[in-house]
Design an enzyme around this catalytic site. Structure first.
Site, short mmCIF file in Angstrom:
data_model
loop_
_atom_site.label_atom_id
_atom_site.label_comp_id
_atom_site.label_asym_id
_atom_site.label_seq_id
_atom_site.Cartn_x
_atom_site.Cartn_y
_atom_site.Cartn_z
N GLN A 134 0.82 -1.21 0.00
CA GLN A 134 0.00 0.00 0.00
C GLN A 134 0.86 1.26 0.00
O GLN A 134 0.55 2.23 -0.71
CB GLN A 134 -0.92 0.03 1.24
CG GLN A 134 -1.66 -1.26 1.53
CD GLN A 134 -2.91 -1.44 0.70
OE1 GLN A 134 -3.09 -0.81 -0.32
NE2 GLN A 134 -3.78 -2.33 1.15
N GLU A 141 -14.14 1.28 -7.54
CA GLU A 141 -13.97 -0.15 -7.25
C GLU A 141 -15.19 -0.89 -7.77
O GLU A 141 -16.33 -0.49 -7.49
CB GLU A 141 -13.80 -0.36 -5.74
CG GLU A 141 -14.02 -1.78 -5.25
CD GLU A 141 -13.02 -2.78 -5.81
OE1 GLU A 141 -13.46 -3.83 -6.32
OE2 GLU A 141 -11.81 -2.51 -5.74
N ASP A 172 -17.26 0.01 -12.88
CA ASP A 172 -16.15 -0.39 -13.72
C ASP A 172 -15.17 0.77 -13.91
O ASP A 172 -15.56 1.86 -14.34
CB ASP A 172 -16.69 -0.83 -15.09
CG ASP A 172 -15.58 -1.17 -16.05
OD1 ASP A 172 -15.40 -0.43 -17.04
OD2 ASP A 172 -14.89 -2.18 -15.82
N GLY A 173 -13.90 0.53 -13.60
CA GLY A 173 -12.90 1.58 -13.67
C GLY A 173 -12.64 2.09 -15.08
O GLY A 173 -12.37 3.28 -15.28
N ASP A 219 -4.69 -0.03 -8.49
CA ASP A 219 -4.44 -1.10 -7.53
C ASP A 219 -5.31 -2.29 -7.93
O ASP A 219 -6.39 -2.51 -7.40
CB ASP A 219 -4.79 -0.63 -6.11
CG ASP A 219 -4.61 -1.72 -5.07
OD1 ASP A 219 -4.04 -2.78 -5.41
OD2 ASP A 219 -5.04 -1.51 -3.93
#
Length: 285
Positions: free
Chosen positions: A62, A106, A137-138, A156
């Site tokens: 992270q 996310e 949906d990104g 990520d």
């Protein structure tokens, strides 16, 4: 508990952790989600049989995926996180006093809810008032973003299979570039140099075509990830020069101290073993 990783659908590797108690099991619209208490790494989040984070070593991932890009540019103000449903990247982005807006997109709400329940020290990132959560949906989210919106995008993602596959393909990188301001930066999870050099080679080649600023590969250790390491692709758009290897920004540590990242490990992350350096250098020149 065997932590299986994939390698082009051929090779498999296992990392075994002793399960003391299964705390959660569920199936979302996208994947199987599980949390268990391990004997040595604390609570563990597993998606489709692959470890995503453990309480003991989550800091390495992270902190590095966040501070490698954000320490490389002065005064980031608008940051987008794609994936990162556990909230750990949000926690790290929130350290920067210059940041005014943090968007996160996310796709899997179950990951968010489970993280808030079982990993509150990670999911604390959601509590920052600068955070806006978008469940969806990104790729679609990015396509709708006006050009030049963000100073930094952090991707990520899980491995390039299933719901994350699109996040490793050339059209996605082009969409990211469009969403960044001139001299803006992206950092994306980019697999293991020990297991996935063929994938990394493609990622580097795609990024070199699309990003006209800097293109760099960095890596760090995460004991519970396949081969014990994970890599990051760091790129900048054309504009103010970005030297990823030498951080120019500092972090506000007033709320909690960093467990892994420091300026020395930032620079060291770009030092590659010879076999990887040869391949990556060939693609970035």
């Amino acid at each position: 508990m065997d932590h299986n990783c994939w390698d082009a659908g051929v090779q498999r590797e296992a990392h075994s952790l002793k399960v003391e108690q299964i705390l959660f099991q569920g199936k979302s619209d996208y994947q199987n989600v599980m949390v268990f208490q391990s004997a040595t790494y604390g609570k563990v989040l597993v998606l489709d049989g692959v470890i995503q984070l453990t309480e003991r070593d989550e800091c390495a991932y992270q902190e590095m995926i966040t501070h490698l890009p954000l320490c490389s540019i002065p005064n980031p103000k608008k940051v987008l996180v794609i994936g990162g449903g556990d909230g750990g990247v949000l926690r790290e982005v929130a350290r920067y006093s210059s940041v005014e807006k943090i968007d996160i997109c996310e796709i899997d709400k179950m990951v968010i809810d489970v993280s808030k329940q079982f990993f509150p020290e990670v999911a604390i990132g959601y509590e920052d008032p600068r955070v806006t959560l978008h469940v969806g949906d990104g790729v679609a989210f990015l396509k709708a973003v006006p050009a030049g919106t963000y100073d930094a995008v952090i991707v990520d993602s899980s491995d390039p299979i299933g719901p994350a596959k699109e996040l490793f393909e050339k059209p996605f990188f082009q969409t990211v570039a469009n969403a960044l301001r001139p001299g803006g930066v992206v950092c994306t999870q980019a697999e293991s140099i020990w297991l996935h050099m063929h994938i990394i080679e493609d990622i580097v080649a795609n990024c070199r075509e699309i990003f006209k600023g800097s293109v760099n590969y960095a890596w760090t250790t995460v004991p519970t990830y396949p081969s014990g390491v994970i890599g990051f692709m760091l790129c900048s758009t054309e504009g103010p020069a970005v030297d990823f290897k030498h951080p120019v920004n500092s972090i506000d540590e007033s709320k909690r101290s960093l467990r892994f990242y420091n300026s020395e490990i930032h620079t060291a992350a770009f030092c590659l073993p010879s076999f990887a350096k040869k391949v990556i250098d060939a693609k970035t020149k």
